[in-house]
Design a protein around this motif. Structure first.
Motif, short mmCIF file in Angstrom:
data_model
loop_
_atom_site.label_atom_id
_atom_site.label_comp_id
_atom_site.label_asym_id
_atom_site.label_seq_id
_atom_site.Cartn_x
_atom_site.Cartn_y
_atom_site.Cartn_z
N GLY A 188 -0.90 0.13 1.12
CA GLY A 188 -1.82 -0.33 2.15
C GLY A 188 -2.12 0.74 3.19
N LEU A 189 -2.17 1.99 2.75
CA LEU A 189 -2.42 3.13 3.63
C LEU A 189 -3.60 3.93 3.11
N THR A 190 -4.04 4.90 3.89
CA THR A 190 -5.05 5.83 3.42
C THR A 190 -4.37 7.01 2.73
N ILE A 191 -5.15 7.73 1.91
CA ILE A 191 -4.59 8.92 1.26
C ILE A 191 -4.12 9.92 2.31
N GLU A 192 -4.89 10.06 3.39
CA GLU A 192 -4.53 11.02 4.44
C GLU A 192 -3.19 10.67 5.07
N THR A 193 -2.96 9.38 5.30
CA THR A 193 -1.69 8.96 5.89
C THR A 193 -0.53 9.22 4.95
N VAL A 194 -0.72 8.95 3.68
CA VAL A 194 0.33 9.22 2.69
C VAL A 194 0.63 10.71 2.66
N SER A 195 -0.40 11.55 2.64
CA SER A 195 -0.19 13.00 2.59
C SER A 195 0.51 13.51 3.85
#
Length: 249
Positions: A188-195
């Protein structure tokens, strides 16, 4: 599409007749059935399709997901070798299943599966255990999405994947065949947040890259602490003991 194909149906019917004497565990039901090969990105079935079959993952990985009303994809889990798909389903598939990597599966008809379980007292406890596992995973996912922040979500995901690694391995390298987008849609996150979160964990010395689709866990205890699992239920020893009792290939 595999979900509409009647793949080796006659052979499946013939084989199931011989399964009773060997099926001391659920995976035994699939043992003599033909292996089907799916390329990465191929659909196994779609949400809403008639749930006519159960599947054993022989090799590879799949993602299961739902498409919500605004068109967004929500991944509800990842499946790997040794997992069985569809134990809790009856009339319709409640989600879609798609391969992450080149994958091999076996399928058994719902009718044959139900008949084998009904006639085998040894299989019923394992069916119940797998249903309990699915319920526990669903509850864990609800807690992750409703109560945990981004760092806790990523650490919880890495810790869950870590449990699929044999505990005897000292290097603690885990394979992550799914994409960052897959992970983001699961958490439930954005790719940017995961990275950003992965970079943060790397800078803290908790994890390190170990290949294109692998990551090395350097500080397991720190990962556990950052995952926000402060209740005794998720103690490492309990997790590994439960994992070791599950049938695997």
């Amino acid at each position: 599409m595999l979900h509409t194909a009647n793949f080796h149906h006659a052979k499946e019917v013939a084989n199931v007749a011989f399964l009773g004497s060997e099926a001391t565990c659920l995976l035994g039901l699939f043992k003599k059935l033909p292996v089907e090969r799916l390329a990465a990105g191929q659909s196994l079935f779609f949400e809403g399709d008639a749930a006519k079959h159960l599947f054993e993952v022989v090799e590879g990985s799949l993602r299961i997901f739902k498409i919500i009303s605004d068109g967004r994809r929500v991944i509800t889990g990842f499946l790997h070798a040794g997992d069985i798909i569809g134990v809790s389903l009856k009339d319709r598939y409640l989600y879609s299943a798609e391969t992450v990597t080149d994958t091999r599966i076996r399928r058994i008809s719902r009718k044959s599966f139900d008949a084998e379980v009904a006639n085998s007292p040894d299989l019923r406890p394992e069916v119940f255990a797998r249903l309990c596992d699915e319920m526990a995973a669903a509850q864990e996912q609800m807690v992750l999405l409703s109560r945990k922040n981004a760092e806790e979500r990523v650490c919880s995901f890495l810790r869950k994947e870590l449990l699929r690694v044999c505990e005897e391995r000292a290097d603690l390298v885990i394979e992550l065949p799914m994409t960052r987008l897959d992970i983001a849609d699961y958490l439930g996150l954005t790719i940017e947040t995961v990275s950003r979160t992965m970079t943060k964990l790397n800078n803290k010395g908790i994890v390190a890259p170990a290949g294109r689709h692998s990551i090395r866990i350097l500080k397991r205890s720190a990962l556990t602490q950052l995952a926000g699992n402060d209740d005794g239920y998720l103690d490492n020893t309990v997790e590994l003991a439960a994992y070791a009792r599950r049938p695997h290939h």
